[in-house]
Design a protein around this motif. Structure first.
Motif, PDB file in Angstrom:
ATOM      1  N   LEU A  88       4.370  10.310  -9.029  1.00 27.61           N
ATOM      2  CA  LEU A  88       3.851  10.613 -10.143  1.00 27.61           C
ATOM      3  C   LEU A  88       3.185  11.765 -10.512  1.00 27.61           C
ATOM      4  O   LEU A  88       2.979  12.618 -11.308  1.00 27.61           O
ATOM      5  N   GLY A  89       2.401  11.680  -9.322  1.00 30.32           N
ATOM      6  CA  GLY A  89       1.116  12.597  -9.326  1.00 30.32           C
ATOM      7  C   GLY A  89       1.451  14.121  -8.969  1.00 30.32           C
ATOM      8  O   GLY A  89       1.667  15.033 -10.004  1.00 30.32           O
ATOM      9  N   PRO A  90       1.059  14.413  -7.797  1.00 31.67           N
ATOM     10  CA  PRO A  90       0.672  16.042  -7.440  1.00 31.67           C
ATOM     11  C   PRO A  90       1.689  16.485  -7.923  1.00 31.67           C
ATOM     12  O   PRO A  90       2.925  16.702  -7.785  1.00 31.67           O
ATOM     13  N   LEU A 121       0.706  -1.082   0.018  1.00 34.06           N
ATOM     14  CA  LEU A 121      -0.131   0.124  -0.087  1.00 34.06           C
ATOM     15  C   LEU A 121       0.879   1.394  -0.193  1.00 34.06           C
ATOM     16  O   LEU A 121       0.709   2.148  -0.821  1.00 34.06           O
ATOM     17  N   TYR A 122       1.813   1.222   0.945  1.00 31.30           N
ATOM     18  CA  TYR A 122       2.868   2.434   0.932  1.00 31.30           C
ATOM     19  C   TYR A 122       3.424   2.632  -0.386  1.00 31.30           C
ATOM     20  O   TYR A 122       3.431   3.671  -0.991  1.00 31.30           O
ATOM     21  N   ASP A 170      -4.909  18.455  -6.496  1.00 27.40           N
ATOM     22  CA  ASP A 170      -3.672  17.456  -7.142  1.00 27.40           C
ATOM     23  C   ASP A 170      -3.843  17.208  -8.503  1.00 27.40           C
ATOM     24  O   ASP A 170      -5.047  17.500  -8.997  1.00 27.40           O
ATOM     25  N   VAL A 171      -2.988  16.863  -9.006  1.00 28.69           N
ATOM     26  CA  VAL A 171      -2.941  16.487 -10.689  1.00 28.69           C
ATOM     27  C   VAL A 171      -2.441  15.051 -10.762  1.00 28.69           C
ATOM     28  O   VAL A 171      -1.272  15.003 -10.008  1.00 28.69           O
ATOM     29  N   ILE A 172      -3.081  14.083 -11.282  1.00 23.23           N
ATOM     30  CA  ILE A 172      -2.397  12.868 -11.508  1.00 23.23           C
ATOM     31  C   ILE A 172      -2.004  12.615 -12.896  1.00 23.23           C
ATOM     32  O   ILE A 172      -2.865  13.220 -13.768  1.00 23.23           O
ATOM     33  N   ASP A 173      -1.149  11.597 -13.040  1.00 18.77           N
ATOM     34  CA  ASP A 173      -0.720  11.763 -14.583  1.00 18.77           C
ATOM     35  C   ASP A 173      -1.226  10.615 -15.043  1.00 18.77           C
ATOM     36  O   ASP A 173      -1.370   9.301 -14.498  1.00 18.77           O
ATOM     37  N   ILE A 174      -1.875  10.686 -16.410  1.00 17.92           N
ATOM     38  CA  ILE A 174      -2.362   9.524 -17.157  1.00 17.92           C
ATOM     39  C   ILE A 174      -1.185   9.437 -18.273  1.00 17.92           C
ATOM     40  O   ILE A 174      -1.408  10.259 -19.273  1.00 17.92           O
ATOM     41  N   LEU A 212       2.076   1.865  -3.341  1.00 17.91           N
ATOM     42  CA  LEU A 212       0.997   2.404  -4.199  1.00 17.91           C
ATOM     43  C   LEU A 212       0.978   3.891  -3.818  1.00 17.91           C
ATOM     44  O   LEU A 212       0.694   4.653  -4.892  1.00 17.91           O
ATOM     45  N   ILE A 213       0.883   4.152  -2.628  1.00 22.87           N
ATOM     46  CA  ILE A 213       0.635   5.486  -2.192  1.00 22.87           C
ATOM     47  C   ILE A 213       1.794   6.399  -2.821  1.00 22.87           C
ATOM     48  O   ILE A 213       1.578   7.575  -3.311  1.00 22.87           O
ATOM     49  N   MET A 214       2.986   5.909  -2.640  1.00 24.78           N
ATOM     50  CA  MET A 214       4.085   6.625  -2.898  1.00 24.78           C
ATOM     51  C   MET A 214       4.102   6.695  -4.499  1.00 24.78           C
ATOM     52  O   MET A 214       4.699   8.107  -4.962  1.00 24.78           O
ATOM     53  N   VAL A 270       1.684   6.695  -6.521  1.00 17.46           N
ATOM     54  CA  VAL A 270       0.610   7.995  -6.855  1.00 17.46           C
ATOM     55  C   VAL A 270       1.441   9.311  -6.643  1.00 17.46           C
ATOM     56  O   VAL A 270       1.089  10.023  -7.476  1.00 17.46           O
ATOM     57  N   THR A 271       1.834   9.498  -5.415  1.00 16.58           N
ATOM     58  CA  THR A 271       2.176  10.874  -5.096  1.00 16.58           C
ATOM     59  C   THR A 271       3.542  11.381  -5.898  1.00 16.58           C
ATOM     60  O   THR A 271       3.589  12.408  -6.391  1.00 16.58           O
TER      61      THR A 271
END
Lengths: 439, 259
Positions: free
Chosen positions: A17-19, A7-8, A27-31, A10-12, A14-15
């Motif tokens: 790649l993302g915000p 989970l960590y 927040d902005v996530i990357d697609i 995953l969270i990491m 997302v962060t």
């Protein structure tokens, strides 16, 4: 614990790649990874005006051919008709009659509908292209003609579709020349871009090789041994007249200058294989290369200012680029034991070529700056003679992956590799023409 | 001299072309299905997702109470030590002692009473939050420290974490609905479009807008379509209490090429 770590991660991820820190509001996530790398397209059966058996059959052929032709480009994912919430017998095919949600729900982003009428041997076809998500018609054409011209009609509409999407002319007006030995001799054949209607062009009863199209498709140059020597022939396709370049030694690998009645070819009368610029009727204008050893297989940049060619000046065969204005020559390829058969993309940015590696031949592309060589074929054993489609989106080549050498097509990224046609004997040395067909 | 390039592309006479007259229906005039409604956002029946997306249930990992109670003399036991057995214990202890000593030095100047007061206030605040009180700005702040490692006592860690999981879910969902042909868009991998969406509690996308267009109409279109297709998204996490959630999506074909 393990789950927690996952989970960590995953969270990491997302962060990481993302915000975007600069997007303060949210927040902005990357697609970045599309699930489908094509445009989902629906081509349902056409609606028939009369409803006769012949009409139905002819109409279905038209719909299938339209679907296959667009599929050929590699741009589209053709959706399965079985999933459509649409019956051409009862549903209308125009903007006002279509329920676009029935198409978006099956994932179609584009939709082509047809309205088909066959009377005697006359056909009338209305074809429309819709953007289903915008619920809007983006193309609408009505064609009338003879049923014998159905292929041309469908291809004309396909060209419109590609023009709408890419702004370019596509490939549907192009042909492919290639060498086949089905008669016992290597002769030159020509087929439509999709392998349709292959026909023999030369009846030399001798080895005939290296077909080369002029930009307008009116001339084809090639090498033939029909007079005993490998001579160069330049044929007027409409009049079936030829002029001949028959210098001592070999006269091979012609390549027409873009938009001109001139061609480059390799001649060895000087005792060394060098590339010369010739008029369309075969007179030497000037010598283009000057180095001891072999200089062969020229290919022109689309602006006609440079040629790429193969030379063994550094020991083994590699590809070089010559700027014709400055005379400066740069080596393009460094990886691989032997790199040959260059073909300059009509888009200008890449050169496709054949690289010999571990006893096999594979097709690569490389930037014209020598950057980023990419291997496109992996199937054993030999994949050779790449030639670009007129829009630079596809590459035709020959391969013995299924036994005998045959002609294959793939996208410029190496995806969607498929056989173009099956003929007796072996087929090699394909050359894709520019768009010149009156379709 | 043959004509090059500009010759007539199509033979005339064999085939006549005219624009289809519209919007006159087809001559046969089949019964029209319900006309398409104007659709800023197409609402789809919740389709069966090809791959089951885990429900955004309050995540078990978050169960532990927020570490809001971090008090002055902190327990010198970094979480890392649990995972990393190779850590030098003596070093850890040394540094822990050092920190405790610093804290002690600092608190010496403060009155003990005010320290206790501060502690009480913090606990009260954190209790209010776990009870579902106002989350304040934390979910929107977004890019702040991640819940479990933060532990600063600012609260909202739990909501923050479930939002991050939610983000991962919708990233997956939207990517699955994104159809984009690099071959068609051209070679450039530098393109990016940023769209934003407003998601209601039930997952419905109420609004889609462009924050930044890529300059490539095809990429912009495909991104927009991916969002329309992804509607509705999974419901917002239950511990996220605001009526809607705004998030940006950066669409870009980075590193696509051939795969």
């Amino acid at each position: 614990m393990r789950r927690r770590i996952k989970l960590y991660i995953l969270i990491m991820s997302v962060t990481l790649l993302g915000p975007s820190l600069s997007w303060a509001e949210y927040d902005v996530i990357d697609i970045t990874k599309p699930f489908l790398r094509k445009i989902p397209l629906a081509v349902p059966l056409f609606k028939n005006a009369v409803g006769s058996g012949e009409e139905k059959q002819s109409s279905q052929e038209a719909a299938d051919f339209l679907s296959d032709s667009l599929d050929f480009t590699g741009y589209f994912k053709l959706l399965d008709r079985g999933a459509f919430l649409f019956d051409p017998e009862t549903n209308g095919v125009t903007e006002t009659d279509l329920n676009f949600q029935n198409w978006t729900v099956v994932g179609a982003e584009l939709l082509v509908t047809g309205y088909y009428r066959l009377t005697g041997d006359d056909i009338t076809i209305e074809l429309r292209l819709f953007d289903t998500f915008k619920a809007r018609r983006v193309l609408g054409k009505k064609y009338t003609g003879k049923v014998a011209n159905q292929r041309d009609i469908i291809l004309r509409f396909c060209t419109e579709v590609i023009k709408y999407l890419t702004g370019g002319e596509g490939i549907f007006g192009s042909e492919i020349a290639f060498v086949s030995n089905g008669t016992g001799n290597k002769e030159i054949y020509i087929s439509a871009f999709d392998g349709y209607n292959p026909r023999r062009l030369t009846t030399n009863n001798a080895i005939t090789l290296f077909p080369a199209w002029s930009s307008d498709g009116k001339w084809l140059a090639f090498t033939s041994y029909k007079a005993g020597n490998p001579d160069l022939y330049i044929r007027d396709l409409a009049k079936a007249q030829e002029s001949k370049v028959s210098k001592q030694g070999i006269n091979i690998t012609p390549a027409w200058a873009p938009g001109k009645f001139e061609l480059a070819a390799t001649l060895s009368f000087s005792g060394d294989q060098e590339i010369y610029l010739l008029t369309g009727s075969g007179k030497i204008i000037k010598r283009l290369t000057k180095s001891r050893g072999i200089d062969v297989t020229p290919t022109w940049s689309p602006d006609g200012k440079k040629i790429a060619f193969v030379s063994n000046r550094s020991g083994n065969a590699q590809i070089y680029i010559k700027d014709l204005a400055t005379g400066r020559v740069n080596r393009l390829t460094y990886e691989g034991q032997k790199n040959t058969q260059p073909s300059w993309s009509p888009r200008g940015d890449k050169i496709a070529y054949t690289s010999q590696m571990d006893g096999e031949h594979h097709i690569f592309t490389i930037g014209t700056d020598g950057q980023n060589p990419v291997q496109l074929t992996y199937e054993p054993r030999d994949n050779e003679s790449p030639s670009w489609s007129p829009d630079g989106s596809l590459i035709v080549f020959s391969s013995d992956r299924e036994g005998p050498n045959r002609i294959y097509v793939m996208t410029a990224f190496g995806t969607d590799q498929r056989r173009l046609l099956v003929l007796a004997g072996e087929q090699t040395n394909p050359k894709w023409s520019m768009n010149h067909q009156n379709n | 001299m043959p004509e090059f390039g500009s010759g007539p592309r199509f033979r005339s006479g064999v085939v006549n072309v005219s624009l289809v007259s519209l919007p006159s229906g087809p001559p046969a005039g089949g019964p029209a299905p319900a006309p398409a409604k104007p659709q800023p956002v197409v609402k789809k029946p919740p389709e069966k997702p090809a791959v089951k997306i885990p429900e955004p249930k309050p995540v078990p990992v978050v169960k532990k109470p927020p570490e809001a109670v971090s008090l002055a003399p902190k327990k010198a036991k970094p979480k890392k030590s649990l995972k990393k057995k190779t850590l030098d214990r003596s070093k850890l202890i040394d540094s822990a002692i050092e920190r405790v000593e610093k804290k002690v030095e600092k608190t010496e100047t403060d009155s003990v009473a005010s320290a206790i007061e501060e502690l009480k206030r913090k606990i009260a605040a954190s209790e209010g939050q776990t009870g579902g009180g106002s989350v304040g700005t934390s979910p929107q702040a977004g890019t702040g420290s991640i819940g479990p490692t933060g532990g600063s006592g600012s609260g909202g860690a739990r909501v923050q974490e479930s939002i991050l999981i939610y983000q991962a879910e919708i990233q997956y969902r939207i990517q699955k609905n994104w159809a984009f042909s690099q071959q068609l868009a051209g070679e450039s991998t530098e393109l990016e479009a940023i769209l934003a969406i407003k998601v209601l509690r039930n997952g419905e996308i109420e609004d889609i807008w462009f924050d930044k267009k890529s300059g490539n109409a095809y990429l912009d279109d495909s991104a927009y379509k991916a969002l329309v297709k992804s509607n509705p998204l999974p419901p917002l996490p239950t511990d996220y209490v605001r009526p809607h959630y705004k998030i940006g999506l950066r669409f870009g074909p980075k590193g696509l090429k051939r795969e």
